[in-house]
Design a protein around this motif. Structure first.
Motif, mmCIF file in Angstrom:
data_model
loop_
_atom_site.group_PDB
_atom_site.id
_atom_site.type_symbol
_atom_site.label_atom_id
_atom_site.label_comp_id
_atom_site.label_asym_id
_atom_site.label_seq_id
_atom_site.Cartn_x
_atom_site.Cartn_y
_atom_site.Cartn_z
ATOM 1 N N ILE A 51 0.849 -1.192 0.000
ATOM 2 C CA ILE A 51 0.000 0.000 0.000
ATOM 3 C C ILE A 51 0.883 1.240 0.000
ATOM 4 N N GLU A 52 0.641 2.132 -0.970
ATOM 5 C CA GLU A 52 1.345 3.406 -1.035
ATOM 6 C C GLU A 52 0.324 4.513 -0.778
ATOM 7 N N TYR A 53 0.588 5.338 0.226
ATOM 8 C CA TYR A 53 -0.338 6.403 0.584
ATOM 9 C C TYR A 53 0.063 7.697 -0.125
ATOM 10 N N VAL A 54 -0.939 8.368 -0.715
ATOM 11 C CA VAL A 54 -0.686 9.613 -1.437
ATOM 12 C C VAL A 54 -1.722 10.648 -1.033
ATOM 13 N N VAL A 55 -1.474 11.889 -1.420
ATOM 14 C CA VAL A 55 -2.441 12.968 -1.249
ATOM 15 C C VAL A 55 -3.286 13.024 -2.516
ATOM 16 N N ALA A 56 -4.602 12.917 -2.373
ATOM 17 C CA ALA A 56 -5.489 12.831 -3.537
ATOM 18 C C ALA A 56 -5.330 14.009 -4.482
ATOM 19 N N GLN A 57 -5.127 15.222 -3.935
ATOM 20 C CA GLN A 57 -5.049 16.427 -4.753
ATOM 21 C C GLN A 57 -3.665 16.602 -5.387
ATOM 22 N N SER A 58 -2.690 15.805 -4.941
ATOM 23 C CA SER A 58 -1.327 15.916 -5.477
ATOM 24 C C SER A 58 -0.582 14.604 -5.291
ATOM 25 N N PRO A 59 -0.991 13.565 -6.038
ATOM 26 C CA PRO A 59 -0.347 12.258 -5.887
ATOM 27 C C PRO A 59 1.140 12.306 -6.236
ATOM 28 N N ASP A 60 1.940 11.648 -5.430
ATOM 29 C CA ASP A 60 3.397 11.665 -5.554
ATOM 30 C C ASP A 60 3.845 11.045 -6.876
ATOM 31 N N ASP A 61 4.615 11.800 -7.662
ATOM 32 C CA ASP A 61 5.103 11.290 -8.940
ATOM 33 C C ASP A 61 5.978 10.053 -8.775
ATOM 34 N N VAL A 86 -14.832 3.578 -22.928
ATOM 35 C CA VAL A 86 -13.784 4.520 -22.536
ATOM 36 C C VAL A 86 -14.274 5.397 -21.392
ATOM 37 N N ARG A 87 -13.425 5.551 -20.372
ATOM 38 C CA ARG A 87 -13.717 6.440 -19.248
ATOM 39 C C ARG A 87 -12.666 7.529 -19.160
ATOM 40 N N PHE A 88 -13.111 8.729 -18.810
ATOM 41 C CA PHE A 88 -12.219 9.850 -18.517
ATOM 42 C C PHE A 88 -12.443 10.192 -17.040
ATOM 43 N N CYS A 89 -11.785 9.487 -16.162
ATOM 44 C CA CYS A 89 -12.035 9.641 -14.728
ATOM 45 C C CYS A 89 -11.532 11.000 -14.231
ATOM 46 N N PRO A 90 -12.300 11.653 -13.361
ATOM 47 C CA PRO A 90 -11.918 12.984 -12.888
ATOM 48 C C PRO A 90 -10.847 12.982 -11.803
ATOM 49 N N ASP A 91 -10.558 11.836 -11.205
ATOM 50 C CA ASP A 91 -9.583 11.820 -10.115
ATOM 51 C C ASP A 91 -8.168 12.010 -10.654
ATOM 52 N N LEU A 92 -7.326 12.658 -9.863
ATOM 53 C CA LEU A 92 -5.968 12.985 -10.300
ATOM 54 C C LEU A 92 -5.042 11.783 -10.307
ATOM 55 N N ILE A 93 -5.370 10.733 -9.559
ATOM 56 C CA ILE A 93 -4.536 9.530 -9.633
ATOM 57 C C ILE A 93 -4.629 8.939 -11.033
ATOM 58 N N ILE A 113 -2.719 2.062 -4.345
ATOM 59 C CA ILE A 113 -2.506 3.492 -4.098
ATOM 60 C C ILE A 113 -3.705 4.004 -3.305
ATOM 61 N N ASP A 114 -3.447 4.468 -2.096
ATOM 62 C CA ASP A 114 -4.521 4.874 -1.186
ATOM 63 C C ASP A 114 -4.422 6.376 -0.909
ATOM 64 N N PRO A 115 -5.404 7.159 -1.380
ATOM 65 C CA PRO A 115 -5.392 8.606 -1.129
ATOM 66 C C PRO A 115 -6.043 9.013 0.186
ATOM 67 N N GLY A 116 -6.394 8.023 1.007
ATOM 68 C CA GLY A 116 -7.035 8.354 2.281
ATOM 69 C C GLY A 116 -8.513 8.612 2.100
ATOM 70 N N GLU A 117 -8.972 9.806 2.456
ATOM 71 C CA GLU A 117 -10.386 10.123 2.354
ATOM 72 C C GLU A 117 -10.827 10.227 0.893
ATOM 73 N N TYR A 118 -11.904 9.556 0.559
ATOM 74 C CA TYR A 118 -12.476 9.623 -0.788
ATOM 75 C C TYR A 118 -13.963 9.315 -0.689
ATOM 76 N N GLU A 119 -14.696 9.730 -1.704
ATOM 77 C CA GLU A 119 -16.150 9.522 -1.711
ATOM 78 C C GLU A 119 -16.580 9.090 -3.100
ATOM 79 N N PHE A 120 -17.297 7.979 -3.159
ATOM 80 C CA PHE A 120 -17.771 7.473 -4.439
ATOM 81 C C PHE A 120 -19.128 8.091 -4.779
ATOM 82 N N VAL A 121 -19.327 8.370 -6.076
ATOM 83 C CA VAL A 121 -20.575 9.000 -6.512
ATOM 84 C C VAL A 121 -21.603 7.976 -6.993
ATOM 85 N N GLY A 122 -21.191 6.731 -7.168
ATOM 86 C CA GLY A 122 -22.092 5.714 -7.700
ATOM 87 C C GLY A 122 -21.687 5.315 -9.110
ATOM 88 N N GLU A 123 -22.480 4.508 -9.757
ATOM 89 C CA GLU A 123 -22.148 3.994 -11.079
ATOM 90 C C GLU A 123 -22.047 5.113 -12.116
#
Length: 206
Positions: A2-12, A120-127, A174-184
């Protein structure tokens, strides 16, 4: 694992390590807007086989391709002008778009070759977005369900439970800690010029 990162700025450095794993035929897991995903490099046969095996599904089962930009998506999918105009204001977002598949992906994935279509998905998360940039290509993905982990349908789960369940075949979480799923995601078929079919209405408004 498990690698912990910051969701808004994942470690390169973490993303570069993940890319190396993917290029070597490994599997990486992380949460997106809709659920936890396991991804592989779709052009690495070993990685694709591991991804299908971890879900115990046959090669004709469709998995979504994760892209960061439309220019990346057109390498694997035919996106006609009307579809481009519709999706450019929707992405990144909670959508899965179905297009006609190009040879680049049909040569690699049996399911796409079988019926010449690709999701095809264009996911909004920065990871997702940053990992694809670092990796330099699209990712093949499948989601994790509570049932696979031996949990009840709809039950919430965490990275340590994924690690316990997939310690062997999974190479990195890769675990960004706090996150919230919006559903399908909302699934929209855009294969035919000028035609739109909503296959499933989900979190993305249409």
């Amino acid at each position: 694992m498990i690698e912990y990162v910051v969701a808004q700025s994942p470690d390169d450095r973490v993303l570069s390590k993940a890319s190396e794993i993917l290029r070597g035929g490994g599997l990486v897991c992380y949460p997106t807007d809709t659920n936890w995903l396991i991804v592989c490099d779709p052009f690495n046969k070993k990685g694709v086989e591991k991804l299908y095996r971890i879900k115990n599904e046959g090669p004709l089962k469709h998995y979504s391709l994760i892209c960061d930009t439309i220019s990346r998506a057109v390498e694997i999918a035919f996106i006609h002008d009307s579809a481009f105009k519709m999706i450019r204001k929707k992405i990144p977002g909670h959508y899965t778009f179905i297009f006609e598949a190009k040879k680049k992906i049909t040569r690699a994935i049996q399911a796409n070759k079988n019926n010449k279509e690709v999701g095809v998905r264009f996911c909004p998360d920065l990871i997702s977005q940053n990992l694809i940039k670092v990796h330099g290509d699209v990712l093949l993905s499948t989601h994790i369900t509570p049932e696979i982990l031996g949990l009840s349908a709809g039950e919430e789960f965490y990275s340590y439970q994924i690690e316990e369940a997939f310690r062997g075949p999974l190479d990195m979480i890769i675990d960004p800690g706090e996150y919230e799923f919006v559903g399908e995601s909302t699934i929209v078929d855009l294969r035919v010029e000028g035609e739109v079919e909503v296959i499933r209405m989900g979190s993305g408004p249409w």
